[in-house]
Design an enzyme around this catalytic site. Sequence first.
Site, PDB file in Angstrom:
ATOM      1  N   THR A  69       0.857  -1.187   0.000  1.00 17.41           N
ATOM      2  CA  THR A  69       0.000   0.000   0.000  1.00 17.41           C
ATOM      3  C   THR A  69       0.895   1.239   0.000  1.00 17.41           C
ATOM      4  O   THR A  69       2.034   1.177   0.470  1.00 17.41           O
ATOM      5  CB  THR A  69      -0.921   0.019   1.243  1.00 17.41           C
ATOM      6  OG1 THR A  69      -1.975  -0.914   1.071  1.00 17.41           O
ATOM      7  CG2 THR A  69      -1.549   1.367   1.473  1.00 17.41           C
ATOM      8  N   ASP A  85      -3.417   4.878  -2.546  1.00 15.39           N
ATOM      9  CA  ASP A  85      -3.624   4.159  -3.805  1.00 15.39           C
ATOM     10  C   ASP A  85      -4.838   3.242  -3.649  1.00 15.39           C
ATOM     11  O   ASP A  85      -5.473   3.223  -2.586  1.00 15.39           O
ATOM     12  CB  ASP A  85      -2.385   3.355  -4.173  1.00 15.39           C
ATOM     13  CG  ASP A  85      -2.201   2.138  -3.279  1.00 15.39           C
ATOM     14  OD1 ASP A  85      -2.130   2.317  -2.043  1.00 15.39           O
ATOM     15  OD2 ASP A  85      -2.159   1.010  -3.791  1.00 15.39           O
ATOM     16  N   ARG A  87      -4.931  -0.277  -4.834  1.00 16.11           N
ATOM     17  CA  ARG A  87      -4.647  -1.687  -5.138  1.00 16.11           C
ATOM     18  C   ARG A  87      -4.673  -2.513  -3.856  1.00 16.11           C
ATOM     19  O   ARG A  87      -4.020  -2.169  -2.873  1.00 16.11           O
ATOM     20  CB  ARG A  87      -3.282  -1.834  -5.812  1.00 16.11           C
ATOM     21  CG  ARG A  87      -2.837  -3.279  -5.981  1.00 16.11           C
ATOM     22  CD  ARG A  87      -1.514  -3.395  -6.719  1.00 16.11           C
ATOM     23  NE  ARG A  87      -1.672  -3.032  -8.116  1.00 16.11           N
ATOM     24  CZ  ARG A  87      -0.677  -3.070  -9.003  1.00 16.11           C
ATOM     25  NH1 ARG A  87       0.548  -3.414  -8.610  1.00 16.11           N
ATOM     26  NH2 ARG A  87      -0.891  -2.739 -10.264  1.00 16.11           N
ATOM     27  N   LYS A 101      -9.191   2.901   0.624  1.00 12.68           N
ATOM     28  CA  LYS A 101      -8.305   2.807   1.783  1.00 12.68           C
ATOM     29  C   LYS A 101      -8.381   4.006   2.712  1.00 12.68           C
ATOM     30  O   LYS A 101      -7.685   4.044   3.721  1.00 12.68           O
ATOM     31  CB  LYS A 101      -6.859   2.615   1.316  1.00 12.68           C
ATOM     32  CG  LYS A 101      -6.647   1.376   0.460  1.00 12.68           C
ATOM     33  CD  LYS A 101      -5.203   1.214   0.045  1.00 12.68           C
ATOM     34  CE  LYS A 101      -5.028  -0.007  -0.842  1.00 12.68           C
ATOM     35  NZ  LYS A 101      -3.619  -0.196  -1.257  1.00 12.68           N
ATOM     36  N   GLY A 115      -1.944  -2.413   5.491  1.00 14.58           N
ATOM     37  CA  GLY A 115      -1.841  -3.688   6.194  1.00 14.58           C
ATOM     38  C   GLY A 115      -2.898  -4.651   5.692  1.00 14.58           C
ATOM     39  O   GLY A 115      -3.236  -4.683   4.511  1.00 14.58           O
ATOM     40  N   SER A 197       4.153  -0.095   1.909  1.00 11.39           N
ATOM     41  CA  SER A 197       5.316  -0.594   1.170  1.00 11.39           C
ATOM     42  C   SER A 197       5.851   0.433   0.181  1.00 11.39           C
ATOM     43  O   SER A 197       7.027   0.378  -0.193  1.00 11.39           O
ATOM     44  CB  SER A 197       4.936  -1.881   0.420  1.00 11.39           C
ATOM     45  OG  SER A 197       3.834  -1.640  -0.444  1.00 11.39           O
ATOM     46  N   ASP A 234       6.431   0.820  -6.636  1.00 11.07           N
ATOM     47  CA  ASP A 234       6.194  -0.258  -5.671  1.00 11.07           C
ATOM     48  C   ASP A 234       5.186  -1.233  -6.279  1.00 11.07           C
ATOM     49  O   ASP A 234       4.103  -0.817  -6.713  1.00 11.07           O
ATOM     50  CB  ASP A 234       5.661   0.312  -4.356  1.00 11.07           C
ATOM     51  CG  ASP A 234       5.227  -0.783  -3.401  1.00 11.07           C
ATOM     52  OD1 ASP A 234       6.005  -1.742  -3.212  1.00 11.07           O
ATOM     53  OD2 ASP A 234       4.112  -0.687  -2.858  1.00 11.07           O
ATOM     54  N   SER A 237       1.629  -1.432  -4.686  1.00  7.65           N
ATOM     55  CA  SER A 237       0.738  -0.284  -4.857  1.00  7.65           C
ATOM     56  C   SER A 237       0.406  -0.120  -6.331  1.00  7.65           C
ATOM     57  O   SER A 237       1.206  -0.467  -7.202  1.00  7.65           O
ATOM     58  CB  SER A 237       1.393   1.004  -4.332  1.00  7.65           C
ATOM     59  OG  SER A 237       1.851   0.830  -3.007  1.00  7.65           O
TER      60      SER A 237
END
Length: 301
Positions: A69, A85, A87, A101, A115, A197, A234, A237
């Site tokens: 994330t 984001d 995803r 999110k 998480g 991340s 990343d 994400s």
Amino acid sequence: DRRSRSSELAAKKKKVRSSQEMLFAAAPSSCAGGEEDGGGFSFDLCRRNALLASKMSSSTMPKAMKTGTTIVGVVYKNGVVLGADTRATAGTEVADKNCEKIHYLAPNVYCCGAGTAADTEKTTAMIASQLELLRLSTGTQSRVVAAVTLLKRMLFKYQGHVSAALVLGGVDCTGPGLYQIYPHGSTGRLPYVTMGSGSLAAMSVFETGYRDDMDEAEAIDLVKDAILGGIFNDLGSGSNCDVTVVRKDSTDILRGFRKENETSVLRAAYQRPASIQPPLGATAVLETKVHVFDAPNADAL
């Protein structure tokens, strides 16, 4: 009876003692002969872990859950801007391309979650309920620090087993406030925050472009660039960029603020082969039933 009980107890103790001796034998000390450890890597527990793995019922040892994330927040002159984001991943697979999110806690407090998706959603929903009850009992607006305190107490109670890393922002009578909350319950108040991340890529954008007393447009643009930095650097994400702007008297939820991975144009340009497009009527209709539930004009139907 006493003799049989004592003999059973002695047998159990002997069994436990023998298993402990096996584990200690599998993990010899690196300081043999009374010599002090000279430093460097130590692989003393490798044999013990191999022994434990061989005795476990499952064929593989449990592994840590990998999550991905990018969530950020920044304080500007008159409020807070949060970004995330969209995803959601299940291991190495993309489970949801448009996951929300940024969670509601109070009319003036919102929270980004990284998480485990279930942990972040249920944790924020529980705290939102408690804040609603607190507002009803006090008749006052929710304080940002009250939301932070409720969250950190709950997460600390579970000692990190609730996988919820949060970026919380809001505006109350004391002004705008932005907090980062770790899964173990530790918190910090900062002018800009990144977690997840993709946080390193997002933090590089913040470190370059942040300045004090930004206006709202500059803060939104900075948050957008930070989220896109996480999306493109990343693997955990991706997809779209969501933004939420929290002010003293209002809140704007900008769902799908930027869609850098829009595929509608590509899908529209692609023509499926005629061989895989079944014509109308290719499948026979065997039976048709119509059930009307709570229709306003059910009698007419």
